[in-house]
Design an enzyme around this catalytic site. Sequence first.
Site, short mmCIF file in Angstrom:
data_model
loop_
_atom_site.label_atom_id
_atom_site.label_comp_id
_atom_site.label_asym_id
_atom_site.label_seq_id
_atom_site.Cartn_x
_atom_site.Cartn_y
_atom_site.Cartn_z
N ASP A 131 0.70 -1.18 0.02
CA ASP A 131 0.01 -0.06 -0.09
C ASP A 131 0.97 1.24 -0.15
O ASP A 131 1.76 1.55 0.93
CB ASP A 131 -0.95 0.01 1.06
N ARG A 148 -0.33 4.47 -0.47
CA ARG A 148 -0.96 5.70 -0.05
C ARG A 148 -0.21 6.45 1.01
O ARG A 148 0.06 5.77 2.12
CB ARG A 148 -2.26 5.44 0.07
#
Length: 208
Positions: free
Chosen positions: A132, A134
């Site tokens: 991930d 982000r």
Amino acid sequence: MSPAPSASPRARVRVPLRFPDGFSVDAELVTFHGLADGLEHLAVVLGDPGPVPLVRLHSECLTGDVFGSARCDCGPQLREAVERVADRGGVLLYLRQEGRGIGLYNKLDAYALQDQGLDTYEANAALGLPEDARDYTAAAQMLGALGVGALDLLSNNPDKAEQLRTWGVDVRKRVPTGVFATDHNVRYLRAKVLHTQHTLPLTELSAS
């Protein structure tokens, strides 16, 4: 904890939103100057936010949000979030972080590997990409620019709350989203629980 670098509203415009199932709501769309990552993130202000608004951080998903892909739950989550945030009063941050931050082409490359048996996180790793990628610094900046210091977060993802708190945002509680399981996305949802501790009930995600 320290506040995120400051950003400021760039423009505000009223837009009537209409969804394929007939749901409609008026929203204020807000753009920003000074976001840390330089991307064109968007705030969707719905209803009367109040002192502790309901906030959803929704990462862009072209395949799910626009084309209705059943390989993820992004489209149904977006639709649900708009209605729930409008009912309570709050803000949906539409973040341009396709594929958990790896981009559209890489996401589709990962889909091809998933077709060979890998789950979504294993596929990212096989491509040399993070599980991930982000970063929610810009989200914290957007909230600051809107004057939101305390909120309830509509999310099953503990990382979103943790990152916002790192930047001094007072996340009072996490409010779970619905579970939108289909035959096409159940492995994806189970992987989110097992790899990144999303608060989804595994009993409802038994493989079919």
